[in-house]
Design an enzyme around this catalytic site. Structure first.
Site, PDB file in Angstrom:
ATOM      1  N   LYS A  42       0.826  -1.189   0.000  1.00 54.33           N
ATOM      2  CA  LYS A  42       0.000   0.000   0.000  1.00 54.33           C
ATOM      3  C   LYS A  42       0.870   1.253   0.000  1.00 54.33           C
ATOM      4  CE  LYS A  42      -2.048  -2.350   3.570  1.00 54.33           C
ATOM      5  NZ  LYS A  42      -2.641  -2.570   4.843  1.00 54.33           N
ATOM      6  N   GLU A  98       7.150   1.987  -6.694  1.00 50.60           N
ATOM      7  CA  GLU A  98       7.399   1.529  -5.333  1.00 50.60           C
ATOM      8  C   GLU A  98       7.592   2.714  -4.396  1.00 50.60           C
ATOM      9  OE1 GLU A  98       7.305  -0.373  -3.050  1.00 50.60           O
ATOM     10  OE2 GLU A  98       8.159  -2.356  -3.349  1.00 50.60           O
ATOM     11  N   ASP A  99       7.339   2.482  -3.114  1.00 46.80           N
ATOM     12  CA  ASP A  99       7.608   3.551  -2.155  1.00 46.80           C
ATOM     13  C   ASP A  99       9.097   3.648  -1.848  1.00 46.80           C
ATOM     14  OD1 ASP A  99       7.630   1.092  -0.828  1.00 46.80           O
ATOM     15  OD2 ASP A  99       6.322   1.715   0.796  1.00 46.80           O
ATOM     16  N   ASP A 102      14.778  -0.992  -0.306  1.00 44.30           N
ATOM     17  CA  ASP A 102      15.619  -1.099   0.887  1.00 44.30           C
ATOM     18  C   ASP A 102      16.649  -2.211   0.643  1.00 44.30           C
ATOM     19  OD1 ASP A 102      16.424  -0.834   3.560  1.00 44.30           O
ATOM     20  OD2 ASP A 102      14.851  -2.129   4.314  1.00 44.30           O
ATOM     21  N   PHE A 151      14.874   4.100   9.455  1.00 43.97           N
ATOM     22  CA  PHE A 151      13.513   3.672   9.148  1.00 43.97           C
ATOM     23  C   PHE A 151      12.632   4.913   9.091  1.00 43.97           C
ATOM     24  CE2 PHE A 151       9.323   1.908   9.628  1.00 43.97           C
ATOM     25  CZ  PHE A 151       9.393   0.778   8.831  1.00 43.97           C
ATOM     26  N   ASP A 158       4.676   3.272   6.183  1.00 43.16           N
ATOM     27  CA  ASP A 158       4.086   3.037   7.492  1.00 43.16           C
ATOM     28  C   ASP A 158       5.059   2.423   8.484  1.00 43.16           C
ATOM     29  OD1 ASP A 158       4.139   0.436   6.137  1.00 43.16           O
ATOM     30  OD2 ASP A 158       2.995  -0.260   7.870  1.00 43.16           O
ATOM     31  N   ARG A 164       1.029   6.596   7.580  1.00 44.36           N
ATOM     32  CA  ARG A 164       1.002   6.734   6.131  1.00 44.36           C
ATOM     33  C   ARG A 164       0.477   8.098   5.710  1.00 44.36           C
ATOM     34  NH1 ARG A 164       1.781   1.565   3.859  1.00 44.36           N
ATOM     35  NH2 ARG A 164       0.846  -0.156   4.980  1.00 44.36           N
TER      36      ARG A 164
HETATM   37  P1  IMP Z   1      12.994  -4.462   0.638  1.00 44.79           P
HETATM   38  O1  IMP Z   1      12.448  -5.753   0.158  1.00 44.79           O
HETATM   39  O2  IMP Z   1      13.896  -4.662   1.831  1.00 44.79           O
HETATM   40  O3  IMP Z   1      13.681  -3.646  -0.426  1.00 44.79           O
HETATM   41  O4  IMP Z   1      11.820  -3.629   1.228  1.00 44.79           O
HETATM   42  C1  IMP Z   1      10.839  -3.108   0.493  1.00 44.79           C
HETATM   43  C2  IMP Z   1       9.615  -2.791   1.323  1.00 44.79           C
HETATM   44  O5  IMP Z   1       9.911  -2.710   2.716  1.00 44.79           O
HETATM   45  C3  IMP Z   1       9.072  -1.439   0.949  1.00 44.79           C
HETATM   46  O6  IMP Z   1       8.164  -1.545  -0.115  1.00 44.79           O
HETATM   47  C4  IMP Z   1       8.443  -0.979   2.244  1.00 44.79           C
HETATM   48  O7  IMP Z   1       7.111  -1.449   2.319  1.00 44.79           O
HETATM   49  C5  IMP Z   1       9.252  -1.616   3.338  1.00 44.79           C
HETATM   50  N1  IMP Z   1      10.254  -0.687   3.897  1.00 44.79           N
HETATM   51  C6  IMP Z   1      11.583  -0.706   3.724  1.00 44.79           C
HETATM   52  N2  IMP Z   1      12.196   0.299   4.369  1.00 44.79           N
HETATM   53  C7  IMP Z   1      11.211   1.003   4.969  1.00 44.79           C
HETATM   54  C8  IMP Z   1      11.198   2.198   5.777  1.00 44.79           C
HETATM   55  O8  IMP Z   1      12.212   2.851   6.094  1.00 44.79           O
HETATM   56  N3  IMP Z   1       9.969   2.606   6.207  1.00 44.79           N
HETATM   57  C9  IMP Z   1       8.815   1.962   5.883  1.00 44.79           C
HETATM   58  N4  IMP Z   1       8.785   0.862   5.130  1.00 44.79           N
HETATM   59  C10 IMP Z   1       9.973   0.378   4.677  1.00 44.79           C
HETATM   60 MG    MG Z   2       5.795  -1.351   0.136  1.00 39.50          MG
END
Ligand code: IMP
Ligand code: MG
Length: 187
Positions: A42, A98-99, A102, A151, A158, A164
């Site tokens: 979301k 994507e938001d 990470d 974070f 969120d 959010r």
């Molecule tokens: P990844 O798979 O580790 O790249 O993470 C991707 C997902 O983790 C994102 O789409 C977010 O939903 C969540 N995420 C990663 N870092 C953060 C953060 O700093 N705040 C909030 N959500 C995060």
């Molecule tokens: Mg996400």
């Protein structure tokens, strides 16, 4: 809600300015290519809704839900498709919205899945890029801001489904995370 914020990392005006630029770049790069945007639920919904209003060419839209985080702030690496896209993407110029990228695990998984459905092209536009946390090498062709290893919440992102609706990107006070984790572990 605002008393939980430690600092604002990216203020509203800066986001607005950068989203405008991204929309302009995407409009130019995808001119006459009818891009198909896939918004990852979301977290990316707020970014998407602002971004597409800065895109001035024909485009279409779909949504996909993946969960990777559970309730904690660390990536589990376990991914689940909670909602698949509604329309076929074969032959389409697909842009994942994507938001945040990470560790890159979510995006890498999504790219594999979507590639198997034979789009004409597949790229990603993420609002935030946390390059220092990358665990898998995955391309992010467009992004708004590179951020440090913190974070963040707000503008769609969120912590345990909250924050959010903050209009800026911010970092929570450490005690807020602690309290939530304690509550989570008791459940
Ligand atoms: P990844 O798979 O580790 O790249 O993470 C991707 C997902 O983790 C994102 O789409 C977010 O939903 C969540 N995420 C990663 N870092 C953060 C953060 O700093 N705040 C909030 N959500 C995060
Ligand atoms: Mg996400």
């Amino acid at each position: 809600m605002e008393q939980d914020i430690q600092k604002i990392l990216i203020p509203e005006e800066e986001i607005k300015k950068r989203v405008k630029e991204l929309g302009k770049t995407i409009s130019e790069d995808y001119k006459d290519r009818f891009p198909h945007l896939i918004c990852i639920l979301k977290g990316a919904t707020i970014f998407l809704s602002d971004l597409i209003r800065e895109i001035n060419i024909h485009m279409s839209l779909d949504f996909m839900g993946v969960s990777s985080y559970g309730s904690s702030t660390e990536s589990s690496g376990i991914l689940k498709i909670t909602k698949d896209i509604d329309q076929p993407i074969e032959g389409r110029n697909v842009l994942i919205v994507e938001d945040i990228v990470d560790t890159g695990l979510t995006l890498s998984y999504l790219r594999k899945l979507l590639t198997s459905r034979k789009p004409k092209s597949l790229k990603t536009c993420a609002l935030l890029n946390k390059k220092v946390r990358r665990r898998v090498d995955v391309p992010v062709e467009y992004y708004g801001f590179e951020i440090p290893d913190e974070f963040v919440v707000g503008y769609g992102l969120d912590f345990n489904e909250k924050y959010r609706n903050l209009p800026y990107i911010s970092v929570l006070k450490p005690e807020v995370y602690m309290y939530e984790v304690m509550k989570y572990e008791k459940e």
